[in-house]
Design an enzyme around this catalytic site. Structure first.
Site: not given
Ligand code: DGY
Length: 321
Positions: A287, A240, A269
């Site tokens: 992402h 993250r 983001e």
């Molecule tokens: C998640 O599943 O948390 C991802 O970051 C989204 O693709």
């Protein structure tokens, strides 16, 4: 025949997932994939019994407190739940589920891509080609770093971290990790555990962040921890964005203390610190961690499995609140 439950799909989802949702539910789709703010989401949730939401949806305490009384379950199309105030959902008696496992390999692949793309200067190479600036092979052109045999440190040895460690073995890497708890030997697979994450930083060449973005890890990779990495280290983040103090990482990329970074996630983001854009040594992706058709179908089906269980009166398998 009982009426099908009404569910809101806040985002456009893969075709097969929407087809199943429409078959089994009175499903409100989002064909234009318009992103709603809190007020928009509340308006669209009116009359729904379930919400199939996604990463980035603003399910903060305020929005959850104002959800229609009819909403009894939120199934998120993500493994991460940092976009949902779980305590607020619990307070309202709303069940929350996520989608673990189905995106493990895809996200681990993406972590490896970040490491390779950063270390081998793939972004710079592509930019030169696309700008028509490639004058041909040259002995000293875009020399990066080899990753084979290097020491990889993984922060967060959950499913994704473990899958990355397995992949890293294919590159003969020496794997180190820090996790809240040490893994049993069958899951550790020879990796070196560091109870103290700070101590790990001095013993690795590449750091991969694979932890969730929990409040206690906010800006974990700060200037002090970056200074503990050896000069020339590589940093990858598929966890993250809020794990990183962006100003500190950008300063380190500029000074060369961090030779290269590969980033897929950003604090705040889709905005990202503009400083990254001027760092040629940053390999930046939007992402894409779970963005394979296999994973995205798997995530959608898993979210629907959770909704199906709930509406059939069973306990959903992936309940997180
Ligand atoms: C998640 O599943 O948390 C991802 O970051 C989204 O693709």
């Amino acid at each position: 025949m009982a009426a099908k439950p009404t569910i809101l799909l806040t985002r456009r989802l893969p075709e097969a997932v929407e087809a199943r949702a429409s078959r089994d539910y009175d499903a409100r789709l989002n064909p234009t994939d318009a992103v709603a703010d809190g007020a928009g989401l509340l308006a669209r949730a009116e009359g729904c019994q379930g919400l199939l939401v996604a990463a980035g949806d603003p399910l903060n305490a305020d929005t959850i407190a104002r959800l229609p009384q009819s909403v009894r379950i939120i199934a998120t199309f993500s493994v991460g739940t940092d976009h949902i105030d779980l305590a607020a959902a619990r307070a309202r008696g709303i069940i929350v589920t996520n989608t673990p496992e189905v995106l493990t390999e895809a996200t681990a692949e993406l972590s490896m891509l970040l490491i390779l793309g950063a270390a081998r200067r793939a972004g710079e190479g592509e930019r030169i080609l696309r700008a028509g600036q490639w004058s041909g092979w040259a002995p000293t052109q875009l020399m990066g770093r080899q990753v084979t045999g290097k020491r990889l440190g993984i922060l967060g040895m959950g499913r994704i971290g473990q899958a990355l460690a397995r992949m890293a073995q294919g590159f003969l890497m020496e794997v180190h990790y820090h996790n809240r708890t040490r893994l049993p030997p069958d899951k550790e697979q020879g990796a070196t555990y560091h109870a103290d994450a700070e101590a790990m930083l001095g013993q690795i060449d590449i750091l991969s962040l694979n932890a969730p973005g929990s409040a206690d890890l906010r800006q974990w990779l700060n200037a002090a921890r970056i200074a503990r990495l050896p000069r020339g280290a590589i940093v990858a983040n598929a966890g993250r964005g809020n794990l990183v103090d962006d100003a500190a990482l950008i300063a380190a990329l500029r000074s060369g203390h961090i030779a290269y970074a590969g980033l897929d996630v950003y604090d705040g983001e889709p905005r990202l610190n503009p400083g990254y854009l001027s760092c040629e040594n940053a390999f930046l992706l939007p992402h894409l961690g779970s963005a394979t058709i296999e994973s995205r179908n798997g995530m959608g089906f898993r979210a629907l499995d959770n909704l199906d269980a709930f509406f059939a009166g069973r306990a959903p398998g992936d309940r997180v609140a």
